[in-house]
Design a protein around this motif. Structure first.
Motif, PDB file in Angstrom:
ATOM      1  N   VAL A 274     -78.498  48.596  35.910  1.00  0.00           N
ATOM      2  CA  VAL A 274     -79.826  49.034  36.322  1.00  0.00           C
ATOM      3  C   VAL A 274     -79.847  50.557  36.279  1.00  0.00           C
TER       4      VAL A 274
ATOM      5  N   ALA B 152     -85.666  44.260  31.585  1.00  0.00           N
ATOM      6  CA  ALA B 152     -86.903  44.205  32.369  1.00  0.00           C
ATOM      7  C   ALA B 152     -87.152  45.571  32.984  1.00  0.00           C
ATOM      8  N   GLU B 153     -88.421  45.937  33.076  1.00  0.00           N
ATOM      9  CA  GLU B 153     -88.835  47.149  33.773  1.00  0.00           C
ATOM     10  C   GLU B 153     -89.691  46.743  34.951  1.00  0.00           C
ATOM     11  N   ALA B 154     -89.377  47.300  36.110  1.00  0.00           N
ATOM     12  CA  ALA B 154     -90.145  47.006  37.324  1.00  0.00           C
ATOM     13  C   ALA B 154     -90.290  45.493  37.519  1.00  0.00           C
ATOM     14  N   GLY B 155     -89.229  44.747  37.186  1.00  0.00           N
ATOM     15  CA  GLY B 155     -89.213  43.306  37.390  1.00  0.00           C
ATOM     16  C   GLY B 155     -89.919  42.488  36.323  1.00  0.00           C
ATOM     17  N   ARG B 156     -90.549  43.139  35.332  1.00  0.00           N
ATOM     18  CA  ARG B 156     -91.254  42.423  34.264  1.00  0.00           C
ATOM     19  C   ARG B 156     -90.470  42.559  32.960  1.00  0.00           C
ATOM     20  N   PRO B 157     -90.230  41.456  32.251  1.00  0.00           N
ATOM     21  CA  PRO B 157     -89.425  41.532  31.026  1.00  0.00           C
ATOM     22  C   PRO B 157     -90.097  42.366  29.941  1.00  0.00           C
TER      23      PRO B 157
ATOM     24  N   HIS C 243     -89.496  54.168  37.512  1.00  0.00           N
ATOM     25  CA  HIS C 243     -89.353  52.730  37.688  1.00  0.00           C
ATOM     26  C   HIS C 243     -87.928  52.364  37.289  1.00  0.00           C
ATOM     27  N   ARG C 244     -87.534  51.150  37.565  1.00  0.00           N
ATOM     28  CA  ARG C 244     -86.174  50.699  37.277  1.00  0.00           C
ATOM     29  C   ARG C 244     -86.165  49.847  36.016  1.00  0.00           C
ATOM     30  N   THR C 245     -85.159  50.061  35.172  1.00  0.00           N
ATOM     31  CA  THR C 245     -84.948  49.245  33.980  1.00  0.00           C
ATOM     32  C   THR C 245     -83.614  48.533  34.159  1.00  0.00           C
ATOM     33  N   ARG C 246     -83.639  47.226  33.919  1.00  0.00           N
ATOM     34  CA  ARG C 246     -82.457  46.388  34.177  1.00  0.00           C
ATOM     35  C   ARG C 246     -82.109  45.590  32.927  1.00  0.00           C
TER      36      ARG C 246
ATOM     37  N   ALA D  71     -81.019  42.390  31.452  1.00  0.00           N
ATOM     38  CA  ALA D  71     -81.244  41.078  32.067  1.00  0.00           C
ATOM     39  C   ALA D  71     -80.482  39.948  31.394  1.00  0.00           C
TER      40      ALA D  71
END
Length: 154
Positions: free
Chosen positions: A95, A111-116, A131-134, A136
């Motif tokens: 993250v 995903a960014e901000a919880g959205r893929p 925002h956060r990028t993860r 996934a």
């Protein structure tokens, strides 16, 4: 008059001489510096910026040789010739903070901000808020980001 013609760039080119300078249709998008063929400067829309990022994503010969995989953490790699644009390479499960305005997925899952993020789709944030990028998935993800309102070189 709404001068946002970003969804139809060929119509925008035909309409350019008829749009008063400084009219952006309320988009709040950054201005293009110096118009083409002597036309006055005008404002570029989020739609046009997203299209430019999409065009860059569709040209892997411009960025694929820049991709590096580092298991120790995320890599933010500037893309030459595209002002304010970078590749983000995330190891599995990583993250990181991101402050882009536009993003698209090139490979893997993220995903960014919880959205893929999706390949072939550009996410428009509209501002440069953090925002956060993860990453996934169990593999690396590679995404293309831009914080600028215009990707073409000056």
């Amino acid at each position: 008059m709404n001068a946002d013609l970003s969804v139809a760039p060929e119509i925008a080119q035909l309409a350019a001489p008829f749009i008063p300078p400084g009219r952006d249709g309320g988009t709040g998008s950054p201005p293009i510096r110096g118009g083409r063929g002597g036309t006055p400067s005008r404002t570029i829309t989020d739609g046009r910026c997203a299209a430019e990022l999409s065009e860059l994503a569709a040209a892997p010969q411009r960025w694929w040789d820049l991709v590096r995989f580092d298991p120790d953490g995320p890599l933010r790699i500037p893309v030459p010739g595209a002002a304010g644009t970078w590749l983000l390479v995330l190891p599995p499960g990583t993250v990181t903070d991101c402050d882009c305005r536009y993003a698209t997925l090139l490979a893997g899952q993220a995903a960014e901000a919880g959205r893929p993020l999706r390949t072939g789709r550009v996410r428009v944030h509209g501002d440069r808020s953090r925002h956060r990028t993860r990453g996934a998935d169990h593999g690396y993800s590679v995404s293309l980001h831009s914080g600028e309102g215009h990707l073409r070189p000056e």
